[in-house]
Design a protein around this motif. Structure first.
Motif, short mmCIF file in Angstrom:
data_model
loop_
_atom_site.label_atom_id
_atom_site.label_comp_id
_atom_site.label_asym_id
_atom_site.label_seq_id
_atom_site.Cartn_x
_atom_site.Cartn_y
_atom_site.Cartn_z
N ASP A 1 0.83 -1.21 0.00
CA ASP A 1 0.00 0.00 0.00
C ASP A 1 0.87 1.26 0.00
N ALA A 2 1.95 1.25 0.79
CA ALA A 2 2.84 2.40 0.83
C ALA A 2 3.61 2.56 -0.49
N LEU A 3 3.96 1.43 -1.11
CA LEU A 3 4.67 1.49 -2.39
C LEU A 3 3.77 1.95 -3.52
N GLY A 4 2.52 1.53 -3.46
CA GLY A 4 1.60 1.85 -4.55
C GLY A 4 1.83 0.92 -5.73
N PRO A 5 1.07 1.14 -6.78
CA PRO A 5 1.22 0.28 -7.96
C PRO A 5 2.56 0.49 -8.64
N THR A 6 2.98 -0.50 -9.39
CA THR A 6 4.21 -0.37 -10.17
C THR A 6 4.02 0.78 -11.15
N PRO A 7 4.95 1.73 -11.15
CA PRO A 7 4.79 2.89 -12.05
C PRO A 7 4.94 2.48 -13.51
N ASP A 8 4.29 3.23 -14.38
CA ASP A 8 4.42 2.99 -15.81
C ASP A 8 5.82 3.33 -16.29
N ASP A 9 6.46 4.28 -15.63
CA ASP A 9 7.80 4.73 -15.99
C ASP A 9 8.60 4.84 -14.70
N TRP A 10 9.76 4.17 -14.60
CA TRP A 10 10.53 4.16 -13.36
C TRP A 10 11.04 5.54 -13.00
N ALA A 11 11.09 6.45 -13.95
CA ALA A 11 11.52 7.81 -13.65
C ALA A 11 10.51 8.50 -12.72
N THR A 12 9.27 8.00 -12.69
CA THR A 12 8.25 8.60 -11.84
C THR A 12 8.12 7.89 -10.49
N ALA A 13 8.94 6.87 -10.24
CA ALA A 13 8.82 6.10 -9.01
C ALA A 13 9.24 6.89 -7.79
N GLY A 14 10.14 7.86 -7.96
CA GLY A 14 10.59 8.65 -6.82
C GLY A 14 11.30 7.80 -5.79
N GLU A 15 11.07 8.11 -4.54
CA GLU A 15 11.73 7.42 -3.42
C GLU A 15 10.83 6.37 -2.78
N SER A 16 9.76 5.98 -3.46
CA SER A 16 8.79 5.06 -2.84
C SER A 16 9.41 3.73 -2.40
N GLY A 17 10.40 3.26 -3.11
CA GLY A 17 11.03 1.99 -2.76
C GLY A 17 12.41 2.15 -2.13
N ALA A 18 12.76 3.35 -1.70
CA ALA A 18 14.11 3.62 -1.20
C ALA A 18 14.50 2.72 -0.03
N ARG A 19 13.59 2.52 0.91
CA ARG A 19 13.92 1.68 2.07
C ARG A 19 14.27 0.27 1.63
N TYR A 20 13.52 -0.25 0.66
CA TYR A 20 13.77 -1.61 0.19
C TYR A 20 15.07 -1.68 -0.60
N ASP A 21 15.38 -0.63 -1.34
CA ASP A 21 16.67 -0.58 -2.04
C ASP A 21 17.82 -0.67 -1.05
#
Length: 160
Positions: free
Chosen positions: A78-98
């Motif tokens: 839920d915090a991550l949201g759906p997979t973005p259509d373009d990774w350039a728009t993903a922002g920092e949503s997955g930063a903790r997991y990275d």
């Protein structure tokens, strides 16, 4: 490679918490989650401080195929949201997991954040010739999560 099932190593809640808290602290102390020499040095320091439980789960592979499944990282879809259509728009949503994956890789020793930090930002004046392999193998991901865009009819993606 054999068709035998890979061994599964299940992280306990305490170890998952230790990993999550280390990633959150690194992000809080860093200007970015983009791998950079300072971030990778911090990852290396945090990985060196982990306890025996995580090190045991990340011990060298003891199978002929050279792999295992590491399960238990808590992923908040839920915090991550759906997979973005373009990774350039993903922002920092997955930063903790990275950062969690960088920490796991550092504990496993593949790649060594110390080695990565010494080469980060380096460049070369030559490119590999077509048909030849790069001089360094790509690092293996310690864990993966097959994420797909969710719709009302699509269940959440499996996690580690």
């Amino acid at each position: 490679m054999s068709t035998a099932a890979a061994p599964v190593r299940q992280l306990d809640e305490r170890t998952v918490s230790e990993l999550r808290e280390a990633a959150e602290q690194i992000l809080a102390e860093s200007d970015t989650s983009t791998p950079s020499p300072p971030l990778l040095r911090r990852v290396e320091q945090a990985a060196a401080a982990f306890g025996d439980a995580l090190r045991h789960h990340c011990r060298p592979v003891d199978t002929a195929d050279g792999l295992f499944v590491l399960r238990g990282i808590d992923v908040d879809d839920d915090a991550l949201g759906p997979t973005p259509d373009d990774w350039a728009t993903a922002g920092e949503s997955g930063a903790r997991y990275d950062v969690q994956l960088l920490l796991l890789a550092a504990v496993m020793g593949n790649p060594s954040p110390g080695r990565a930090s010494r080469t980060a930002g380096s460049s070369t004046t030559s490119s590999p010739r077509p048909g030849t392999r790069a001089s360094r193998p790509a690092p293996a991901a310690p864990c993966c999560s097959a994420r797909t865009p969710r719709t009302p009819s699509t269940p959440a993606a499996p996690t580690c």
